[in-house]
Design a protein around this motif. Structure first.
Motif, PDB file in Angstrom:
ATOM      1  N   GLU A 158      33.500  42.978 -27.888  1.00  0.00           N
ATOM      2  CA  GLU A 158      34.255  41.859 -27.327  1.00  0.00           C
ATOM      3  C   GLU A 158      33.319  41.095 -26.398  1.00  0.00           C
ATOM      4  O   GLU A 158      32.304  41.639 -25.940  1.00  0.00           O
ATOM      5  N   TYR A 160      32.904  37.701 -23.295  1.00  0.00           N
ATOM      6  CA  TYR A 160      33.551  36.828 -22.319  1.00  0.00           C
ATOM      7  C   TYR A 160      32.539  35.825 -21.762  1.00  0.00           C
ATOM      8  O   TYR A 160      31.340  36.101 -21.700  1.00  0.00           O
ATOM      9  N   THR A 299      37.454  26.576 -30.171  1.00  0.00           N
ATOM     10  CA  THR A 299      37.270  27.790 -29.379  1.00  0.00           C
ATOM     11  C   THR A 299      38.629  28.435 -29.196  1.00  0.00           C
ATOM     12  O   THR A 299      39.500  27.882 -28.510  1.00  0.00           O
ATOM     13  N   ASN A 301      40.660  31.705 -27.997  1.00  0.00           N
ATOM     14  CA  ASN A 301      40.709  32.975 -27.292  1.00  0.00           C
ATOM     15  C   ASN A 301      41.595  33.973 -28.032  1.00  0.00           C
ATOM     16  O   ASN A 301      42.674  33.608 -28.524  1.00  0.00           O
ATOM     17  N   ASP A 302      41.153  35.210 -28.105  1.00  0.00           N
ATOM     18  CA  ASP A 302      42.018  36.275 -28.570  1.00  0.00           C
ATOM     19  C   ASP A 302      43.117  36.482 -27.528  1.00  0.00           C
ATOM     20  O   ASP A 302      42.825  36.646 -26.341  1.00  0.00           O
ATOM     21  N   LEU A 339      33.540  33.804 -30.819  1.00  0.00           N
ATOM     22  CA  LEU A 339      34.953  34.178 -30.896  1.00  0.00           C
ATOM     23  C   LEU A 339      35.473  34.195 -32.322  1.00  0.00           C
ATOM     24  O   LEU A 339      36.528  34.786 -32.586  1.00  0.00           O
ATOM     25  N   GLY A 344      37.582  37.963 -27.673  1.00  0.00           N
ATOM     26  CA  GLY A 344      37.014  37.608 -26.379  1.00  0.00           C
ATOM     27  C   GLY A 344      37.804  36.482 -25.757  1.00  0.00           C
ATOM     28  O   GLY A 344      38.869  36.088 -26.253  1.00  0.00           O
ATOM     29  N   TYR A 346      37.360  32.775 -23.077  1.00  0.00           N
ATOM     30  CA  TYR A 346      36.568  31.750 -22.395  1.00  0.00           C
ATOM     31  C   TYR A 346      37.432  31.195 -21.278  1.00  0.00           C
ATOM     32  O   TYR A 346      38.557  30.746 -21.513  1.00  0.00           O
TER      33      TYR A 346
END
Length: 391
Positions: A158, A160, A299, A301-302, A339, A344, A346
Motif C-alpha cells: 500500500e 501514501y 487519482t 483513493n482506496d 493507486l 493507498g 492521497y
C-alpha cells in the motif's frame, strides 16, 4: 498541533533541507542533484538500502522494522516548474526560469523527516519503502516507476502521499474516500488555410475564424453533450495565429486540457472534438487536424486506505482539523499510476493563506513540515504495528 515530539525537535533541520532544495530546482526526470542531496541525508539517517537511478533520477530507500511484515510505501515528488520565481525569499531559486512552485521541495523534506524518525525508532514490524519520484509535473515519473517494477520489486503493499494546498488552514488535512483528482488529457488543433493580405480576405482562406469557431463549439461539449451534475472540464487555453495586423496567416493553432473521471465521458469528449474540428473546418473551407493525447488517469483513493489515513491524520491534528469526505479536485496527479496498482491514499495538507501553487509567489510554509512528516511516520507505525500477525 500534536506532532511527534522527535520530529518537532528537528523542524529547523527540515526547513534547512527544504530551503536547500528550493534554491536548486530541477525539472522533469533530470532531478539528479536533488536525488544526490536526498541520498546524502538518507545515508546520514542510516537507512538499510538505497536504490538510485529509478525512472532516470528517482530514489527508493528501504527501512527495516523490528520483525517480519509487509511493506508500506511513502512517496514524495522532487521536480520543480519552469517558472521565474517572484517570492523574494532569502532561499529563492538560484536558477533563472525554474522554481519550486508546487511544494515538491516541502514534500521531499517531509518524507526525509519521516525517514529520519523511522530509521531512528523502527517502531514497526515490516518494511517502509521511501519513494522519491522525479517528473510529476510532466506526468511520466510515476508511470515510469511503475513500468520499471518499483511496486513489485520492493513488495509495496500500500502507498501514501501528501500534497501541500494553499487556501486550507495551515496543518489541516483533507481527502476523499474514492476519486480525489481527475484524469488529464491534452488536445491540439492545427488549422491550415491560405495566407494573404488583410485588405483582400477574399483571396485567402482565413484560419482565424475557423479557430475561433472551433473554440466556441468546444465550449458546448460541457453544456450540451454532458449531464450537468457530472464532473467535466474542457478548457481551450491557447490560440496562436498571425504576426502582423495587415496579414492573414496561413495557419492557426488552438489547444487546451480536458479533465474527467469516467472513461465513457472521456471517449465522448474525444468523439465530439473530432466531429467539431472536421465540421467547422469544412464550413470555413480550411483543413484541420486534431491531436488528442490521453494523459494520466484519475487519482482514486482506496476507500479503506483513505479511511485509515484519515484516522492517522486525526491522531496528529485532531478530528476538527481533518476533512475525510472532501470534494473532488479537477486538478490531476500522476500518483494515480501507483493507486491503479495497489491500495493507498492521497491527502492534501494545508499551507495557509498563501499564493496558489504554480504561482511565481508561492512558497511552502515550513511550519507544515513537522505535521506532514508526523503523518507519514505514524501511518507506517499504525499500518505495521509491532506484535501483530501480518500477511
Amino acid at each position: 498541533m500534536a506532532v511527534i515530539n522527535r520530529i518537532a525537535g528537528f523542524a529547523d533541520e527540515m526547513a534547512a533541507w527544504r530551503r536547500h532544495i528550493h534554491q536548486h530546482p530541477e525539472l522533469g526526470q533530470e532531478c539528479h542533484e536533488t536525488a544526490a542531496y536526498v541520498v546524502g541525508r538518507l545515508k546520514e539517517f542510516g537507512v538499510d538500502e538505497i536504490h538510485e537511478g529509478i525512472a532516470v533520477s528517482g530514489v527508493v530507500a528501504i527501512i527495516e522494522g523490528q520483525g517480519a511484515g509487509p511493506t508500506v510505501g511513502l512517496r514524495a515528488d522532487m521536480d520543480a516548474l519552469p517558472i521565474e520565481e517572484a517570492t523574494g525569499a532569502d532561499w529563492a531559486s538560484t536558477r533563472p526560469g525554474k522554481m519550486h512552485a508546487c511544494g515538491h521541495d516541502g514534500h521531499t523534506a517531509m518524507l526525509l523527516g519521516a525517514a529520519r524518525y523511522l530509521a531512528e525508532t523502527r517502531n514497526f514490524a515490516g518494511r517502509v519503502a521511501l519513494v522519491f519520484q522525479p517528473a510529476e509535473e510532466v506526468g511520466d515519473g510515476a508511470e515510469l516507476m511503475v513500468k520499471e517494477g518499483v511496486l513489485g520489486r520492493f513488495g509495496i503493499r500500500e502507498i501514501y502521499a501528501l500534497h501541500t494546498m494553499p487556501g486550507v488552514p495551515l496543518g489541516q488535512f483533507y481527502t476523499t474516500r474514492g476519486a480525489v483528482m481527475a484524469a488529464v488529457d491534452t488536445f491540439h488543433v492545427h488549422i491550415t488555410g491560405k495566407g494573404g493580405h488583410g485588405a483582400y480576405p477574399h483571396d485567402a482562406l482565413d484560419p482565424i475564424p475557423a479557430a475561433l469557431s472551433i473554440g466556441q463549439a468546444m465550449a458546448t461539449i460541457v453544456s450540451r453533450n454532458h449531464y450537468a451534475l457530472d464532473d467535466l472540464v474542457v478548457s481551450v487555453t491557447m490560440i496562436h495565429a498571425g504576426s502582423a495586423d495587415n496579414v492573414i496567416p496561413g495557419t492557426a493553432y488552438l489547444g487546451g486540457t480536458v479533465r474527467t473521471f469516467d472513461k465513457e465521458v472521456q471517449a465522448m469528449v474525444k468523439r465530439r472534438m473530432e466531429e467539431i474540428v472536421a465540421g467547422q473546418a469544412a464550413s470555413f473551407g480550411v483543413t484541420a487536424r486534431l491531436d488528442y493525447e490521453e494523459g494520466y488517469p484519475p487519482t482514486i483513493n482506496d476507500p479503506e486506505a483513505a479511511g485509515f489515513a484519515v484516522s492517522v491524520a486525526e491522531e496528529i491534528v485532531g478530528p476538527d482539523a481533518v476533512e475525510g469526505d472532501g470534494v473532488k479536485e479537477m486538478g490531476a496527479e500522476d500518483f494515480a499510476f501507483f493507486l491503479e496498482k495497489v491500495p493507498g491514499a492521497y491527502l492534501f495538507l494545508g499551507n495557509g493563506e498563501t499564493a496558489m501553487v504554480h504561482h511565481p509567489e508561492y512558497d511552502f510554509d515550513d511550519r507544515a513540515a513537522p505535521v506532514g512528516a508526523s503523518f507519514l511516520a505514524r501511518a507506517v507505525e499504525r499500518a505495521l504495528p509491532m506484535g501483530a500477525e501480518r500477511d
